[in-house]
Design a protein around this motif. Structure first.
Motif, PDB file in Angstrom:
ATOM      1  N   HIS A 104       0.829  -1.212   0.000  1.00 55.61           N
ATOM      2  CA  HIS A 104       0.000   0.000   0.000  1.00 55.61           C
ATOM      3  C   HIS A 104       0.861   1.258   0.000  1.00 55.61           C
ATOM      4  N   ASP A 105       2.140   1.094  -0.321  1.00 57.24           N
ATOM      5  CA  ASP A 105       3.087   2.219  -0.341  1.00 57.24           C
ATOM      6  C   ASP A 105       3.169   2.922   1.000  1.00 57.24           C
ATOM      7  N   LEU A 106       3.134   2.138   2.063  1.00 54.15           N
ATOM      8  CA  LEU A 106       3.226   2.666   3.416  1.00 54.15           C
ATOM      9  C   LEU A 106       4.419   2.039   4.124  1.00 54.15           C
ATOM     10  N   ALA A 107       5.000   2.787   5.023  1.00 53.31           N
ATOM     11  CA  ALA A 107       6.109   2.292   5.829  1.00 53.31           C
ATOM     12  C   ALA A 107       5.643   2.118   7.274  1.00 53.31           C
ATOM     13  N   VAL A 108       6.334   1.259   8.000  1.00 49.38           N
ATOM     14  CA  VAL A 108       5.989   1.033   9.395  1.00 49.38           C
ATOM     15  C   VAL A 108       7.252   0.693  10.169  1.00 49.38           C
ATOM     16  N   HIS A 109       7.317   1.136  11.415  1.00 45.17           N
ATOM     17  CA  HIS A 109       8.389   0.730  12.314  1.00 45.17           C
ATOM     18  C   HIS A 109       8.026  -0.642  12.877  1.00 45.17           C
ATOM     19  N   THR A 110       8.965  -1.563  12.934  1.00 44.26           N
ATOM     20  CA  THR A 110       8.705  -2.881  13.509  1.00 44.26           C
ATOM     21  C   THR A 110       9.709  -3.167  14.611  1.00 44.26           C
ATOM     22  N   VAL A 111       9.224  -3.847  15.643  1.00 45.95           N
ATOM     23  CA  VAL A 111      10.060  -4.233  16.786  1.00 45.95           C
ATOM     24  C   VAL A 111       9.742  -5.685  17.120  1.00 45.95           C
ATOM     25  N   ARG A 112      10.769  -6.513  17.179  1.00 51.08           N
ATOM     26  CA  ARG A 112      10.565  -7.886  17.600  1.00 51.08           C
ATOM     27  C   ARG A 112      10.738  -7.963  19.114  1.00 51.08           C
ATOM     28  N   ALA A 113       9.661  -8.326  19.809  1.00 57.73           N
ATOM     29  CA  ALA A 113       9.715  -8.324  21.274  1.00 57.73           C
ATOM     30  C   ALA A 113       8.578  -9.145  21.855  1.00 57.73           C
ATOM     31  N   ASP A 114       8.808  -9.634  23.054  1.00 56.32           N
ATOM     32  CA  ASP A 114       7.791 -10.276  23.888  1.00 56.32           C
ATOM     33  C   ASP A 114       7.015  -9.165  24.587  1.00 56.32           C
ATOM     34  N   PHE A 115       5.691  -9.265  24.582  1.00 61.90           N
ATOM     35  CA  PHE A 115       4.915  -8.172  25.182  1.00 61.90           C
ATOM     36  C   PHE A 115       5.041  -8.093  26.705  1.00 61.90           C
ATOM     37  N   HIS A 116       5.703  -9.054  27.326  1.00 61.90           N
ATOM     38  CA  HIS A 116       6.000  -8.939  28.755  1.00 61.90           C
ATOM     39  C   HIS A 116       7.208  -8.031  29.008  1.00 61.90           C
ATOM     40  N   HIS A 117       8.020  -7.830  27.969  1.00 58.93           N
ATOM     41  CA  HIS A 117       9.263  -7.060  28.108  1.00 58.93           C
ATOM     42  C   HIS A 117       9.446  -6.206  26.857  1.00 58.93           C
ATOM     43  N   LEU A 118       8.776  -5.089  26.811  1.00 59.28           N
ATOM     44  CA  LEU A 118       8.815  -4.234  25.624  1.00 59.28           C
ATOM     45  C   LEU A 118      10.012  -3.290  25.687  1.00 59.28           C
ATOM     46  N   PRO A 119      10.878  -3.311  24.658  1.00 58.93           N
ATOM     47  CA  PRO A 119      12.068  -2.449  24.651  1.00 58.93           C
ATOM     48  C   PRO A 119      11.714  -1.025  24.222  1.00 58.93           C
ATOM     49  N   LEU A 120      10.811  -0.420  24.980  1.00 58.39           N
ATOM     50  CA  LEU A 120      10.275   0.890  24.649  1.00 58.39           C
ATOM     51  C   LEU A 120      10.379   1.805  25.864  1.00 58.39           C
ATOM     52  N   PRO A 121      10.480   3.109  25.643  1.00 56.75           N
ATOM     53  CA  PRO A 121      10.580   4.035  26.781  1.00 56.75           C
ATOM     54  C   PRO A 121       9.278   4.108  27.564  1.00 56.75           C
ATOM     55  N   THR A 122       9.380   4.512  28.788  1.00 60.41           N
ATOM     56  CA  THR A 122       8.220   4.643  29.660  1.00 60.41           C
ATOM     57  C   THR A 122       7.445   5.923  29.354  1.00 60.41           C
ATOM     58  N   GLY A 123       6.123   5.782  29.251  1.00 63.53           N
ATOM     59  CA  GLY A 123       5.250   6.943  29.214  1.00 63.53           C
ATOM     60  C   GLY A 123       5.241   7.757  27.944  1.00 63.53           C
ATOM     61  N   HIS A 124       5.587   7.165  26.783  1.00 61.49           N
ATOM     62  CA  HIS A 124       5.677   7.947  25.553  1.00 61.49           C
ATOM     63  C   HIS A 124       4.526   7.700  24.580  1.00 61.49           C
ATOM     64  N   ALA A 125       3.974   6.498  24.535  1.00 65.13           N
ATOM     65  CA  ALA A 125       2.987   6.163  23.507  1.00 65.13           C
ATOM     66  C   ALA A 125       1.625   6.764  23.835  1.00 65.13           C
ATOM     67  N   ALA A 126       0.897   7.176  22.784  1.00 60.52           N
ATOM     68  CA  ALA A 126      -0.420   7.780  22.950  1.00 60.52           C
ATOM     69  C   ALA A 126      -1.546   6.762  22.812  1.00 60.52           C
ATOM     70  N   LEU A 127      -1.260   5.609  22.205  1.00 59.02           N
ATOM     71  CA  LEU A 127      -2.269   4.578  21.989  1.00 59.02           C
ATOM     72  C   LEU A 127      -1.575   3.237  21.854  1.00 59.02           C
ATOM     73  N   ALA A 128      -2.187   2.204  22.426  1.00 58.85           N
ATOM     74  CA  ALA A 128      -1.701   0.838  22.224  1.00 58.85           C
ATOM     75  C   ALA A 128      -2.871  -0.050  21.857  1.00 58.85           C
ATOM     76  N   VAL A 129      -2.649  -0.924  20.905  1.00 57.24           N
ATOM     77  CA  VAL A 129      -3.616  -1.947  20.511  1.00 57.24           C
ATOM     78  C   VAL A 129      -2.995  -3.301  20.801  1.00 57.24           C
ATOM     79  N   ALA A 130      -3.771  -4.181  21.431  1.00 56.46           N
ATOM     80  CA  ALA A 130      -3.332  -5.564  21.639  1.00 56.46           C
ATOM     81  C   ALA A 130      -4.521  -6.444  21.272  1.00 56.46           C
ATOM     82  N   ALA A 131      -4.535  -6.930  20.046  1.00 59.49           N
ATOM     83  CA  ALA A 131      -5.675  -7.683  19.525  1.00 59.49           C
ATOM     84  C   ALA A 131      -5.295  -9.139  19.308  1.00 59.49           C
ATOM     85  N   PHE A 132      -6.055 -10.032  19.912  1.00 56.14           N
ATOM     86  CA  PHE A 132      -5.903 -11.475  19.706  1.00 56.14           C
ATOM     87  C   PHE A 132      -4.465 -11.939  19.980  1.00 56.14           C
ATOM     88  N   CYS A 133      -3.926 -11.512  21.101  1.00 53.80           N
ATOM     89  CA  CYS A 133      -2.568 -11.938  21.446  1.00 53.80           C
ATOM     90  C   CYS A 133      -2.393 -12.216  22.936  1.00 53.80           C
TER      91      CYS A 133
END
Length: 280
Positions: A104-133
Motif C-alpha cells: 500500500h506504499d506505506l512504511a511502518v516501524h517494527t520491533v521484535r519483542a515479547d509483550f512482557h518485556h517491551l524495549p520501549l521508553p516509559t510513558g511515551h505512547a499515545a495509543l496501544a492496541v493488543a488484539a488477539f494476542c
C-alpha cells in the motif's frame, strides 16, 4: 490429554505456530471465507483508534502482537500523521506486516519483542492496541502492566479477544468424526484472556471506558472447507498422519460424516480503556 491451552505452550508459540506466516494465513483465509456475519476486526479497531485521537492524531501508536499486519495497516490508514510501531515476537509475522504495508506504499516501524518485556521508553505512547494476542500469556495482567508502562498518562488502550467457547461446534465435529475423541474436553485456545474475563483482568491497571461484544457466524461450504481451517488448529491432538494435513482430514471427515456445510460461531470482544494519571 493436555491440560494447558496450546496457546500457552511456549515451545509451540515460539516455534511452529508462528515460525512462518503460512499457518496463520491459511487459518485466517479459511475462516474469513466462511464468515457470514461480523465486522472485520481491523476496521472496528481503526474506528476506536480514530475516536481516541492519540496525540491529537500524530502520537506514537503501538500495535502489539501485530500478526500479519491487518490492524497495523488499518491504524496507519486511519491515523496517517501518527507514528505506528508494529510489535510481535515472530520475525516471520513482522516480515509479513512490512510486506502488507509496502503493498500500500506505506512504511511502518517494527520491533521484535515479547509483550512482557517491551524495549520501549516509559510513558511515551499515545495509543496501544493488543488484539488477539494476550491469550498467549499465562499472566495477561503482567503483560497489560508492561503495556501501561509504555503509555503516557491518559493514553488509550484497545484490546480484542474472543469468547472462551468460540468455535465449540467444530470441537464436537472433530470428536464425532474420531479425529480427536477428546476434542470437546481440550482446554480452549482463548482460556487465559477471553470475553468473560477481559474486563476484570484489565481493571486495576487501566480505567475501562467501554466493552463491546459482537457475535460472528461462519458457514464452511463443505467438509473440505472446514478441514482447511481444522488443519491449522493447535488445539486438537490428531494422529500424526492427519495433523496439519487438510487433504487427509478431508478424506477422514468424508468417510465418517455426511457431506455438507459446517456452521460455527464465535464472540469477538473489544475493550477500550485509559491509562491512569499516576504510575501504572
Amino acid at each position: 490429554m493436555a491440560d494447558t491451552s496450546a496457546f500457552l505452550d511456549q515451545q509451540l508459540v515460539n516455534g511452529s505456530l508462528y515460525e512462518s506466516e503460512q499457518r496463520l494465513a491459511n487459518r485466517t483465509g479459511a475462516l474469513m471465507s466462511a464468515k457470514i456475519t461480523g465486522r472485520p476486526t481491523a476496521e472496528v479497531i481503526a474506528v476506536y483508534a480514530a475516536a481516541a485521537r492519540p496525540g491529537n492524531g500524530n502520537g506514537i501508536v503501538l500495535d502489539i502482537g501485530c500478526g500479519r499486519g491487518a490492524s497495523t495497516l488499518a491504524l496507519t490508514q486511519v491515523l496517517p500523521q501518527a507514528t505506528v510501531c508494529a510489535i510481535d515476537a515472530s520475525a516471520a509475522l513482522l516480515g509479513a506486516t512490512r510486506s502488507r504495508l509496502r503493498a500500500h506504499d506505506l512504511a511502518v516501524h517494527t520491533v521484535r519483542a515479547d509483550f512482557h518485556h517491551l524495549p520501549l521508553p516509559t510513558g511515551h505512547a499515545a495509543l496501544a492496541v493488543a488484539a488477539f494476542c494476550l491469550y498467549h500469556s499465562p499472566t495477561p495482567q503482567a503483560a497489560l502492566g508492561e503495556i501501561a508502562r509504555c503509555l503516557a498518562p491518559g493514553a488509550t488502550v484497545i484490546l480484542a479477544t474472543k469468547a472462551a467457547d468460540s468455535y465449540a461446534s467444530l470441537d464436537r465435529l472433530v470428536a464425532k468424526a474420531g479425529l480427536d475423541p477428546d476434542a470437546t474436553c481440550r482446554p480452549g485456545l482463548y482460556g487465559a484472556f477471553h470475553s468473560g474475563n477481559l474486563r476484570s483482568v484489565t481493571e486495576g491497571i487501566f480505567t475501562v471506558t467501554a466493552v463491546e461484544h459482537e457475535a460472528h457466524r461462519f458457514r464452511f461450504r463443505d467438509l473440505a472447507h472446514a478441514a482447511a481451517y481444522l488443519a491449522t488448529s493447535p488445539k486438537y491432538q490428531m494422529p500424526d498422519d492427519l495433523a496439519g494435513n487438510a487433504d487427509a482430514i478431508t478424506d477422514h471427515l468424508r468417510r465418517t460424516l455426511a457431506e455438507g456445510p459446517v456452521e460455527t460461531a464465535s464472540v469477538v470482544s473489544y475493550l477500550t480503556a485509559t491509562r491512569s494519571q499516576g504510575r501504572p
